[in-house]
Design a protein around this motif. Structure first.
Motif, PDB file in Angstrom:
ATOM      1  N   TYR A  99      36.983  42.681  48.384  1.00 38.58           N
ATOM      2  CA  TYR A  99      37.574  41.505  47.752  1.00 38.58           C
ATOM      3  C   TYR A  99      38.054  41.834  46.337  1.00 38.58           C
ATOM      4  O   TYR A  99      39.137  41.406  45.927  1.00 38.58           O
ATOM      5  CB  TYR A  99      36.569  40.359  47.714  1.00 38.58           C
ATOM      6  N   LEU A 100      37.254  42.588  45.604  1.00 38.85           N
ATOM      7  CA  LEU A 100      37.628  42.942  44.233  1.00 38.85           C
ATOM      8  C   LEU A 100      38.900  43.794  44.206  1.00 38.85           C
ATOM      9  O   LEU A 100      39.878  43.451  43.521  1.00 38.85           O
ATOM     10  CB  LEU A 100      36.489  43.695  43.544  1.00 38.85           C
ATOM     11  N   ILE A 101      38.912  44.871  44.955  1.00 40.35           N
ATOM     12  CA  ILE A 101      40.065  45.771  44.956  1.00 40.35           C
ATOM     13  C   ILE A 101      41.284  45.085  45.572  1.00 40.35           C
ATOM     14  O   ILE A 101      42.407  45.195  45.058  1.00 40.35           O
ATOM     15  CB  ILE A 101      39.722  47.079  45.689  1.00 40.35           C
ATOM     16  N   GLY A 102      41.078  44.347  46.665  1.00 43.64           N
ATOM     17  CA  GLY A 102      42.184  43.654  47.307  1.00 43.64           C
ATOM     18  C   GLY A 102      42.787  42.575  46.426  1.00 43.64           C
ATOM     19  O   GLY A 102      44.010  42.447  46.332  1.00 43.64           O
ATOM     20  N   GLY A 103      41.943  41.788  45.772  1.00 43.95           N
ATOM     21  CA  GLY A 103      42.455  40.721  44.904  1.00 43.95           C
ATOM     22  C   GLY A 103      43.200  41.254  43.696  1.00 43.95           C
ATOM     23  O   GLY A 103      44.288  40.775  43.357  1.00 43.95           O
ATOM     24  N   ILE A 104      42.635  42.263  43.054  1.00 39.44           N
ATOM     25  CA  ILE A 104      43.305  42.850  41.895  1.00 39.44           C
ATOM     26  C   ILE A 104      44.594  43.545  42.321  1.00 39.44           C
ATOM     27  O   ILE A 104      45.632  43.414  41.672  1.00 39.44           O
ATOM     28  CB  ILE A 104      42.361  43.825  41.161  1.00 39.44           C
ATOM     29  N   GLY A 105      44.535  44.281  43.434  1.00 35.37           N
ATOM     30  CA  GLY A 105      45.726  44.981  43.919  1.00 35.37           C
ATOM     31  C   GLY A 105      46.835  44.025  44.311  1.00 35.37           C
ATOM     32  O   GLY A 105      48.007  44.243  43.979  1.00 35.37           O
ATOM     33  N   MET A 106      46.475  42.946  45.008  1.00 41.90           N
ATOM     34  CA  MET A 106      47.489  41.983  45.424  1.00 41.90           C
ATOM     35  C   MET A 106      48.162  41.354  44.205  1.00 41.90           C
ATOM     36  O   MET A 106      49.387  41.246  44.145  1.00 41.90           O
ATOM     37  CB  MET A 106      46.838  40.895  46.286  1.00 41.90           C
ATOM     38  N   GLY A 107      47.358  40.972  43.229  1.00 43.01           N
ATOM     39  CA  GLY A 107      47.937  40.402  42.012  1.00 43.01           C
ATOM     40  C   GLY A 107      48.764  41.406  41.232  1.00 43.01           C
ATOM     41  O   GLY A 107      49.825  41.075  40.703  1.00 43.01           O
ATOM     42  N   ALA A 108      48.288  42.647  41.179  1.00 43.92           N
ATOM     43  CA  ALA A 108      48.997  43.675  40.425  1.00 43.92           C
ATOM     44  C   ALA A 108      50.354  44.002  41.058  1.00 43.92           C
ATOM     45  O   ALA A 108      51.371  44.077  40.355  1.00 43.92           O
ATOM     46  CB  ALA A 108      48.142  44.940  40.335  1.00 43.92           C
ATOM     47  N   PHE A 109      50.376  44.176  42.372  1.00 45.12           N
ATOM     48  CA  PHE A 109      51.639  44.526  43.021  1.00 45.12           C
ATOM     49  C   PHE A 109      52.622  43.363  43.005  1.00 45.12           C
ATOM     50  O   PHE A 109      53.825  43.570  42.828  1.00 45.12           O
ATOM     51  CB  PHE A 109      51.401  45.026  44.443  1.00 45.12           C
ATOM     52  N   ALA A 110      52.128  42.151  43.181  1.00 45.54           N
ATOM     53  CA  ALA A 110      53.020  41.000  43.078  1.00 45.54           C
ATOM     54  C   ALA A 110      53.529  40.860  41.640  1.00 45.54           C
ATOM     55  O   ALA A 110      54.693  40.515  41.411  1.00 45.54           O
ATOM     56  CB  ALA A 110      52.299  39.729  43.517  1.00 45.54           C
ATOM     57  N   GLY A 111      52.672  41.150  40.667  1.00 50.25           N
ATOM     58  CA  GLY A 111      53.098  41.109  39.267  1.00 50.25           C
ATOM     59  C   GLY A 111      54.126  42.172  38.939  1.00 50.25           C
ATOM     60  O   GLY A 111      55.086  41.919  38.204  1.00 50.25           O
TER      61      GLY A 111
END
Length: 105
Positions: free
Chosen positions: A14-26
Motif C-alpha cells: 500500500y505504501l509503495i503503490g500509493g506513493i508510486g501512483m501519486g508520483a507517476f500521475a504527478g
C-alpha cells in the motif's frame, strides 16, 4: 491478527503503490497531462502504465488486508460488527457514571 507477514505485505504494497501512483500521475501532470481528459494518441502511456501498476499494488494490498481481517475475526465476527448487540446492557465501553464523573466542573 491472523498473520504478521500479511500485515507487513499489506503495509509495504500500500505504501509503495500509493506513493508510486501519486508520483507517476504527478509527473504526467507536470509534463502537461490534464486530469479527466482522454488521450487517445498515447502521449502519456508510460506514466499511466506505471501509475496503473502502482494502483494494482494498492488493490492487491486491500485484498490482503481484507483476507487478514476475515481470517482474524472470522466471517461471523466480521458480519457481527454490523449487527446490533445481543446484550441490551452493552455500554460499548462508555459507562454513564464514568462519563458524568469526568465532566464535573
Amino acid at each position: 491478527m491472523w498473520s504478521a507477514k500479511l500485515s507487513n505485505a499489506h503495509f509495504w504494497l500500500y505504501l509503495i503503490g500509493g506513493i508510486g501512483m501519486g508520483a507517476f500521475a504527478g509527473m504526467a501532470g507536470i509534463n502537461g497531462m490534464l486530469r479527466r481528459h482522454l488521450y487517445v494518441h498515447g502521449e502519456f502511456n508510460t506514466y499511466m502504465v506505471l501509475a496503473a501498476i502502482c494502483g494494482s499494488m494498492v488493490l492487491i494490498a486491500w485484498f490482503i488486508f481484507l483476507f487478514n481481517i476475515v481470517m482474524s475475526v472470522g466471517v461471523k465476527g466480521l458480519i457481527g460488527i454490523f449487527l446490533p448487540a445481543q446484550d441490551k446492557t452493552a455500554s460499548y465501553g462508555i459507562e454513564p457514571e464514568t462519563v458524568a464523573d469526568n465532566h464535573k466542573v
